[in-house]
Design a protein around this motif. Sequence first.
Motif, PDB file in Angstrom:
ATOM      1  N   LEU A   1       0.836  -1.209   0.000  1.00  0.00           N
ATOM      2  CA  LEU A   1       0.000   0.000   0.000  1.00  0.00           C
ATOM      3  C   LEU A   1       0.869   1.257   0.000  1.00  0.00           C
ATOM      4  N   GLU A   2       1.997   1.189   0.675  1.00  0.00           N
ATOM      5  CA  GLU A   2       2.888   2.364   0.745  1.00  0.00           C
ATOM      6  C   GLU A   2       3.377   2.784  -0.634  1.00  0.00           C
ATOM      7  N   VAL A   3       3.591   1.816  -1.520  1.00  0.00           N
ATOM      8  CA  VAL A   3       4.069   2.183  -2.867  1.00  0.00           C
ATOM      9  C   VAL A   3       2.898   2.397  -3.828  1.00  0.00           C
ATOM     10  N   GLY A   4       1.678   2.326  -3.333  1.00  0.00           N
ATOM     11  CA  GLY A   4       0.509   2.629  -4.169  1.00  0.00           C
ATOM     12  C   GLY A   4      -0.047   1.441  -4.918  1.00  0.00           C
ATOM     13  N   GLY A   5       0.358   0.241  -4.529  1.00  0.00           N
ATOM     14  CA  GLY A   5      -0.194  -0.965  -5.183  1.00  0.00           C
ATOM     15  C   GLY A   5       0.304  -1.114  -6.611  1.00  0.00           C
ATOM     16  N   PHE A   6      -0.491  -1.783  -7.425  1.00  0.00           N
ATOM     17  CA  PHE A   6      -0.093  -2.089  -8.805  1.00  0.00           C
ATOM     18  C   PHE A   6      -0.469  -0.941  -9.736  1.00  0.00           C
ATOM     19  N   ASP A   7       0.231  -0.876 -10.856  1.00  0.00           N
ATOM     20  CA  ASP A   7      -0.062   0.145 -11.856  1.00  0.00           C
ATOM     21  C   ASP A   7      -1.069  -0.429 -12.864  1.00  0.00           C
ATOM     22  N   PRO A   8      -2.274   0.149 -12.961  1.00  0.00           N
ATOM     23  CA  PRO A   8      -3.298  -0.422 -13.852  1.00  0.00           C
ATOM     24  C   PRO A   8      -2.944  -0.347 -15.338  1.00  0.00           C
ATOM     25  N   LEU A   9      -1.845   0.347 -15.661  1.00  0.00           N
ATOM     26  CA  LEU A   9      -1.432   0.330 -17.069  1.00  0.00           C
ATOM     27  C   LEU A   9      -1.097  -1.101 -17.492  1.00  0.00           C
ATOM     28  N   PHE A  10      -0.596  -1.877 -16.510  1.00  0.00           N
ATOM     29  CA  PHE A  10      -0.244  -3.269 -16.825  1.00  0.00           C
ATOM     30  C   PHE A  10      -1.509  -4.107 -16.727  1.00  0.00           C
ATOM     31  N   GLN A  11      -2.232  -4.173 -17.823  1.00  0.00           N
ATOM     32  CA  GLN A  11      -3.517  -4.863 -17.769  1.00  0.00           C
ATOM     33  C   GLN A  11      -3.361  -6.373 -17.803  1.00  0.00           C
ATOM     34  N   TRP A  12      -2.155  -6.850 -18.170  1.00  0.00           N
ATOM     35  CA  TRP A  12      -1.990  -8.292 -18.265  1.00  0.00           C
ATOM     36  C   TRP A  12      -0.597  -8.758 -17.837  1.00  0.00           C
ATOM     37  N   VAL A  13       0.469  -8.251 -18.452  1.00  0.00           N
ATOM     38  CA  VAL A  13       1.813  -8.744 -18.143  1.00  0.00           C
ATOM     39  C   VAL A  13       2.681  -7.615 -17.578  1.00  0.00           C
ATOM     40  N   TYR A  14       3.797  -7.980 -16.995  1.00  0.00           N
ATOM     41  CA  TYR A  14       4.789  -7.070 -16.416  1.00  0.00           C
ATOM     42  C   TYR A  14       4.305  -6.386 -15.142  1.00  0.00           C
ATOM     43  N   ASP A  15       3.105  -6.678 -14.676  1.00  0.00           N
ATOM     44  CA  ASP A  15       2.657  -6.105 -13.411  1.00  0.00           C
ATOM     45  C   ASP A  15       3.512  -6.624 -12.255  1.00  0.00           C
ATOM     46  N   ASP A  16       3.880  -7.924 -12.328  1.00  0.00           N
ATOM     47  CA  ASP A  16       4.678  -8.506 -11.254  1.00  0.00           C
ATOM     48  C   ASP A  16       6.097  -7.934 -11.229  1.00  0.00           C
ATOM     49  N   THR A  17       6.674  -7.707 -12.408  1.00  0.00           N
ATOM     50  CA  THR A  17       8.036  -7.183 -12.478  1.00  0.00           C
ATOM     51  C   THR A  17       8.065  -5.722 -12.052  1.00  0.00           C
TER      52      THR A  17
END
Lengths: 175, 763
Positions: free
Chosen positions: B174-190
Amino acid sequence: MTRLLSATDVLDDIEFELLQGSVSRDDLGAGIQVARQFHNKLRGELLDPRQKSASLRDVISRQAQLNDMLLLLLQQTAAELAATQLQLLALGKASVGSLDALQAAQPAVSAPATSLTDDMKRALDHPIVYVELDARPSRIPLIGPLITRLRIALHRIALHYVRLCAGKQNPLNAV
Amino acid sequence: MAFSVIVNTTDRAGPLRALLRGLEGQSYPHFELIVVVGPTRDNTLEVLAEYAGRLRVLRCPAANLGLSRNIGLLAARGDIVAYVDDDAVPSRRWLEQLAGLFLDRRLDATGGRVYAVDPLRAITQHLIGVASSLAEQHDVRESPLEWMIPSTEARLWVGRMMGTNMAFRRRALLEVGGFDPLFQWVYDDTDIAVRLANAGKVVQPVKECVVYHIPASNRNRIAHTYNVKWWIHARSVVYYAIRNGRASGDTGGAILRRCLRYVHGQWLWAGQLRRGKQLDAAQAARMRVMVPWYGLRGAVRALLRPRSLIEPGEARRAADMSTFPIHPFQNTDSPRQPSVDPVQGHRPEILMSEPPVRVALLTTHYPPEQTEGIGRKNNLLARGLFALGHGVHVIARGETDKLSFYDGAYTHRLAMRLDRYDSYRRLPRLHYALNHSHRVFETLRRIKLNDGVQVVDSPVWQVDGLVTAVSGLLPVIAHLQTATRQIADLQRDVDEDARLMGELEQALIERASFLVPNTLATVETAQRVYGLQPDHPNLRVVPHGIEPVPDSATRPYPLDRAADAPVTILYVGRLEKRKGIADLFAAIPKVIAAAPQARFVIAGADNSLNDGFLARTSRTYPDWFAERHPGLLDRVAFKGQVSDAELAMLYQSCDLFVAPSLYESFGLIYLEAMNFAKPVIGCRAGGIPEVIDDGISGSLVDPASPGQLVQAILSLLRTPARLREFGLAGRARLLERFTHIQMARAMVEVYRRVISQSSASGA
């Protein structure tokens, strides 16, 4: 005259292999080689007088990469050590069990004040002391003890540095 | 420590069902389950309705993984949030191991190994990944040191987890703002790994904490093909490289070069895929147009608009939710739920009286590739155990390391790797057996750690379980069957290799926690050959069992058949001395002379090379017969090794089954014939008389007595009523005593006893 191989020889070798497995040979050997290669490359790049001098930022970045790699190596070594200690414990317990049975079968023998079984049991309560004691000596002539000692030394260094370095790595990564 | 397990799903109701059932078996019960459902078009909500009150269902308005992950994160109440894909099933001790890791307060994010459950793919899909600030990522599969320091321009390399198996300290995420929704499928984990590292958080992927992944198709890809929306990758990579490259101090030139090289590489790759016929012309053309276009869109988005992360205020409010208790997913019935097929999601619809047993079966061969005796018996046992709800791992030999889920069991195939026990290289059988046994031990160590396997079931033959028994890792149950020493004697093959294998079999018997012979004859043999005590306290005879075919598939002999109609006599087994093939060859001409309507079908691989027949005669068995009896070849058919389906057809279509083995510890082949209501003829040797009721379900003759064999065959051929009567009696006997379910039930009693003895002794 050549002695025929027996199942006992094979079982001894299995136990030795189980001890050898304490550090995965492939990973450790490959890891050290890759670390050394990278280290040499880094030194060549940074100290080559024909190239312009690298910035402090580049040096730190490269050093952080090397640290990353060494950390991983140390982490693996420590994990393998933990697994081996569990195996040693199991092997040791089995030996103690058979010693108990042996002593029970021979009550007439005058027992020393502290029996071998008790010593082994105490040693097993402290796995690191047990590793140092080398209760099951290597059967490889000449170099067997050396291999075991080297491994114990490596494991101690590994444990020390894993704890020391893990907390420091991320600030470097953030540079 | 409480976990929130978050599953993000869209249109994958089938795999989701397998996951939900799998989560019931987690050994760590302190977790809530949050399922975030995208704009689904299948029956996902119906599947979830079965678990009403046990999980929270949230809706995500778009098929966007980053957004969906954040919705789950904001609703989570556990200290740790663990993400698992909807087409994966975690190992039993997944959360338990993660909990152990997060006891270290410095750790903020971790994840473990991902196995691909697929007979055609590499076993490890992801071990420890590394990723750079310029979107270069490597999934390390063999050694974690491979690719550790790729030589690139990126300033930052970090360890990364695969999205299907990652866990975070909730506050850190939560401190880093969670995931970036631009990554709708891949590279979200990286992306999240790099951002956490840049924020000074500790990200440390590990080798274990296993998740089994069964890749399923989604809106962006068709599983196991190259038909993928690669342009989504392109947009993600360009966006990622610009964002994280700048945040990590990479130069503008390095970022630009990386983006151009990636897009150009994808463009060229489209051509390669087209040439390799993995994409059709339209797909390749679309990829070539879309990749640069989406790359450009990613660049514009990265340069002109800020990240759409969770607002700091919202994140703080979510972080404060830790004061609410979690509502656990598991209930009181969960520990007694049966095991699950991770691929199909099937499980027996029963609630067990006790928790399922988790067992590892060791076998040299295993179907579907190999169908020899021990492998077939273990396959039947695995099916029986799964049908009763128990968890099974099979460890077999294979050409390459592979993992699949086959017939109710995780099937681990281990390739031959001769890198240990070099001093035995001159004894090939022993050298191979020891190396394989050691690999089995290493695999069991991993399976025990991840799946909590409790007991090992090993045949004595080939000593697969020896190293495990010596190590004390798990209690080993030894199955006594045909002994190497016995076969060596029968085939006059007593060299040093065979002698030592015999001694090691004895060592395994001595070290085993329990012995399971398949017949009383095997017990007698073990007493004679291995000096087994007559009143061994830990021994139980468990006969083999097979899966009964439906009544409609049986073919009892028809009484209305004409007297001179052809009669088919079937032999199944390897063509070798021990199986009595020489006696059958001696009997065939006499039977045909007396009963010209007889036809023989011989199914099984020629083994003349190994039993010395080829060396003595320079002929294989079929060649030898053809040379001696050329006039009978129209009445004797050699089928060679046949598939399971062909074998079933041969059993079904024969009228009489004959296998004059000189010794069988059991003789599964007789049961297979009895399954189709066929009369059988065997020898009074080994365990065969315990399978065939002489004069009721078949006939017994003395071993190595071709004359008696001829008489027995002719006697049955002359009385068709007995052919039918024996067949039906054999089928009834099978249903009464020899089904795979009866075998599995008996084995479960043995497993439970050994597990309780092992727990009591603290092993």
